[in-house]
Design a protein around this motif. Structure first.
Motif, PDB file in Angstrom:
ATOM      1  N   GLU A 118       0.816  -1.221   0.000  1.00  0.00           N
ATOM      2  CA  GLU A 118       0.000   0.000   0.000  1.00  0.00           C
ATOM      3  C   GLU A 118       0.845   1.264   0.000  1.00  0.00           C
ATOM      4  O   GLU A 118       0.429   2.282  -0.560  1.00  0.00           O
ATOM      5  CB  GLU A 118      -0.973  -0.021   1.172  1.00  0.00           C
ATOM      6  N   ARG A 119       2.023   1.218   0.597  1.00  0.00           N
ATOM      7  CA  ARG A 119       2.903   2.399   0.559  1.00  0.00           C
ATOM      8  C   ARG A 119       3.381   2.661  -0.857  1.00  0.00           C
ATOM      9  O   ARG A 119       3.470   3.811  -1.285  1.00  0.00           O
ATOM     10  CB  ARG A 119       4.084   2.234   1.513  1.00  0.00           C
ATOM     11  N   LYS A 142       0.005   6.454  -7.080  1.00  0.00           N
ATOM     12  CA  LYS A 142      -1.317   7.037  -7.319  1.00  0.00           C
ATOM     13  C   LYS A 142      -1.270   8.495  -7.776  1.00  0.00           C
ATOM     14  O   LYS A 142      -1.913   8.839  -8.772  1.00  0.00           O
ATOM     15  CB  LYS A 142      -2.185   6.902  -6.075  1.00  0.00           C
ATOM     16  N   GLU A 168       0.614   4.345  -2.739  1.00  0.00           N
ATOM     17  CA  GLU A 168       0.518   5.774  -2.420  1.00  0.00           C
ATOM     18  C   GLU A 168       1.591   6.594  -3.141  1.00  0.00           C
ATOM     19  O   GLU A 168       1.392   7.787  -3.376  1.00  0.00           O
ATOM     20  CB  GLU A 168       0.599   5.993  -0.905  1.00  0.00           C
TER      21      GLU A 168
END
Length: 109
Positions: A5-6, A12, A9
């Motif tokens: 997920e990092r 994105k 981020e």
């Protein structure tokens, strides 16, 4: 392992600020589609880039790059870049730009 997920981020903002991009969960990871065509994705802790057969084949000789193979069957024109090749934001930006350059040549879905 779920996708990083990092890393998502970090990617994105590079894609979602552009017109034509959408986000979709795929193959246990996350993908960004440009005009309906997959362009960039995350599988576990690696980024996936759609570069086309010519640039994708050439990219395989670059450090930290391997074929996109999440099913046991490598996909031509796609590459996976390991974390070691994604240390700097500029590294990710460069790969994203390469993928966009190819995917923009495809007809919209």
């Amino acid at each position: 392992m779920a996708y990083d997920e990092r890393l998502a981020e970090r990617v994105k903002p590079l894609v979602m600020m552009r017109p034509g991009f959408s986000e979709k969960k795929m193959f246990g990871g996350l993908a960004w589609l440009l005009n309906g065509n997959m362009c960039v994705g995350i599988h576990k802790d690696q980024l996936i880039f759609r570069l086309g057969k010519e640039d994708g084949g050439a990219a395989l000789s670059e450090p930290h790059v391997g074929p996109m193979d999440i099913t046991g069957r490598p996909m031509k024109g796609w590459v996976m870049v390991r974390q070691e090749g994604l240390v700097e934001s500029a590294d990710i930006q460069r790969w994203v730009e390469r993928a966009i350059a190819f995917v923009e040549t495809l007809p919209a879905k």
